[in-house]
Design a protein around this motif. Structure first.
Motif, PDB file in Angstrom:
ATOM      1  N   GLY A  25       1.294  -1.356  -0.025  1.00  0.00           N
ATOM      2  CA  GLY A  25      -0.164   0.116  -0.141  1.00  0.00           C
ATOM      3  C   GLY A  25       0.925   1.251   0.019  1.00  0.00           C
ATOM      4  N   ASN A  26       2.168   0.751   0.244  1.00  0.00           N
ATOM      5  CA  ASN A  26       3.304   2.206   0.071  1.00  0.00           C
ATOM      6  C   ASN A  26       4.354   2.250  -0.895  1.00  0.00           C
ATOM      7  N   ASP A  27       4.822   3.394  -1.529  1.00  0.00           N
ATOM      8  CA  ASP A  27       6.222   3.008  -2.353  1.00  0.00           C
ATOM      9  C   ASP A  27       6.479   2.857  -1.373  1.00  0.00           C
ATOM     10  N   LEU A  28       7.814   2.036  -2.771  1.00  0.00           N
ATOM     11  CA  LEU A  28       8.663   1.168  -2.101  1.00  0.00           C
ATOM     12  C   LEU A  28      10.210   2.332  -2.372  1.00  0.00           C
ATOM     13  N   LYS A  29      11.045   1.689  -2.149  1.00  0.00           N
ATOM     14  CA  LYS A  29      12.951   1.904  -3.127  1.00  0.00           C
ATOM     15  C   LYS A  29      13.746   1.216  -2.903  1.00  0.00           C
ATOM     16  N   THR A  30      14.540   0.893  -3.839  1.00  0.00           N
ATOM     17  CA  THR A  30      15.820   0.098  -3.632  1.00  0.00           C
ATOM     18  C   THR A  30      16.945   0.764  -4.130  1.00  0.00           C
ATOM     19  N   TRP A  31      17.754   0.422  -4.001  1.00  0.00           N
ATOM     20  CA  TRP A  31      19.191   0.734  -4.657  1.00  0.00           C
ATOM     21  C   TRP A  31      19.575  -0.488  -5.123  1.00  0.00           C
ATOM     22  N   GLU A  32      21.093  -0.201  -5.799  1.00  0.00           N
ATOM     23  CA  GLU A  32      21.494  -1.702  -6.720  1.00  0.00           C
ATOM     24  C   GLU A  32      22.076  -2.869  -6.042  1.00  0.00           C
ATOM     25  N   TRP A  33      22.323  -1.828  -4.600  1.00  0.00           N
ATOM     26  CA  TRP A  33      23.164  -2.513  -4.029  1.00  0.00           C
ATOM     27  C   TRP A  33      22.455  -4.487  -3.829  1.00  0.00           C
ATOM     28  N   TYR A  34      23.422  -5.113  -2.905  1.00  0.00           N
ATOM     29  CA  TYR A  34      23.413  -6.494  -2.568  1.00  0.00           C
ATOM     30  C   TYR A  34      24.490  -7.320  -1.773  1.00  0.00           C
ATOM     31  N   ASP A  35      23.821  -7.815  -1.263  1.00  0.00           N
ATOM     32  CA  ASP A  35      24.778  -8.988  -0.724  1.00  0.00           C
ATOM     33  C   ASP A  35      24.680 -10.114  -0.095  1.00  0.00           C
ATOM     34  N   TYR A  86      22.466 -20.454  -0.151  1.00  0.00           N
ATOM     35  CA  TYR A  86      23.279 -19.247  -0.851  1.00  0.00           C
ATOM     36  C   TYR A  86      22.053 -18.613  -0.305  1.00  0.00           C
ATOM     37  N   ARG A  87      22.189 -16.799   0.160  1.00  0.00           N
ATOM     38  CA  ARG A  87      20.691 -16.648  -0.660  1.00  0.00           C
ATOM     39  C   ARG A  87      21.149 -14.842  -0.352  1.00  0.00           C
ATOM     40  N   ILE A  88      20.575 -13.847  -0.904  1.00  0.00           N
ATOM     41  CA  ILE A  88      20.952 -12.219  -1.741  1.00  0.00           C
ATOM     42  C   ILE A  88      20.138 -12.023  -0.562  1.00  0.00           C
ATOM     43  N   VAL A  89      20.573 -10.749  -0.148  1.00  0.00           N
ATOM     44  CA  VAL A  89      19.513  -9.747   1.132  1.00  0.00           C
ATOM     45  C   VAL A  89      20.298  -8.370   0.138  1.00  0.00           C
ATOM     46  N   LYS A  90      18.922  -7.819   0.277  1.00  0.00           N
ATOM     47  CA  LYS A  90      18.901  -7.042  -0.449  1.00  0.00           C
ATOM     48  C   LYS A  90      17.576  -5.367   0.426  1.00  0.00           C
ATOM     49  N   GLU A  91      18.179  -4.375   0.393  1.00  0.00           N
ATOM     50  CA  GLU A  91      17.572  -3.473   1.144  1.00  0.00           C
ATOM     51  C   GLU A  91      16.802  -2.644   0.249  1.00  0.00           C
ATOM     52  N   ILE A  92      15.760  -2.253   1.457  1.00  0.00           N
ATOM     53  CA  ILE A  92      14.106  -1.716   0.761  1.00  0.00           C
ATOM     54  C   ILE A  92      14.104  -0.509   1.290  1.00  0.00           C
ATOM     55  N   PHE A  93      13.719   1.065   1.127  1.00  0.00           N
ATOM     56  CA  PHE A  93      13.212   1.884   1.766  1.00  0.00           C
ATOM     57  C   PHE A  93      11.330   2.340   2.058  1.00  0.00           C
ATOM     58  N   LYS A  94      11.469   2.653   3.116  1.00  0.00           N
ATOM     59  CA  LYS A  94      10.195   3.283   2.667  1.00  0.00           C
ATOM     60  C   LYS A  94      10.608   4.711   3.203  1.00  0.00           C
ATOM     61  N   THR A  95       9.996   6.161   2.472  1.00  0.00           N
ATOM     62  CA  THR A  95       9.764   7.083   2.731  1.00  0.00           C
ATOM     63  C   THR A  95       8.723   7.465   2.981  1.00  0.00           C
TER      64      THR A  95
END
Length: 112
Positions: A25-35, A86-95
């Motif tokens: 219900g909210n727009d989110l954002k992310t970067w290219e970065w992942y771990d 393995y796992r990929i971890v990705k950061e997301i943001f809610k502003t």
């Protein structure tokens, strides 16, 4: 964060395609970065990057009600992955007007 998921259906030892589905219900954002992390001795361990290269500071929109696809090629950063879990971890943001909330999504996969 409930109602946001990350999956990876198509991958091999050096690349994969991530799908982030945002139903918050909210727009989110992310970067290219992942771990990338590996499962060893009953716990997750970060893989060391092969290079100290910089990630592109591109901000991606994750509109609510949509799925966003991200092609990854981790061979540059981590090399070709040997057999393992393995796992990929990705950061997301809610502003919001006065706050940035950071969340992490993870998706597990195996290389045989």
């Amino acid at each position: 964060m409930p109602n946001v998921t990350m999956t990876m259906e198509d991958y091999n030892a050096f690349e994969g395609e991530l799908i982030i589905s945002n139903q918050t219900g909210n727009d989110l954002k992310t970067w290219e970065w992942y771990d990338i992390q590996t499962w060893e001795d009953g716990e997750w361990h970060r893989l060391d990057q092969l290079t100290d290269g910089l990630w592109t500071d591109v901000l991606y929109q994750l509109p609510t009600g949509e799925s966003t696809f991200f092609s990854t090629n981790w061979k540059t950063w981590y090399g070709e992955l040997p057999s393992g879990k393995y796992r990929i971890v990705k950061e997301i943001f809610k502003t919001t007007a006065d706050e940035i909330a950071t969340y992490y999504l993870a998706v597990e996969f195996e290389i045989n």
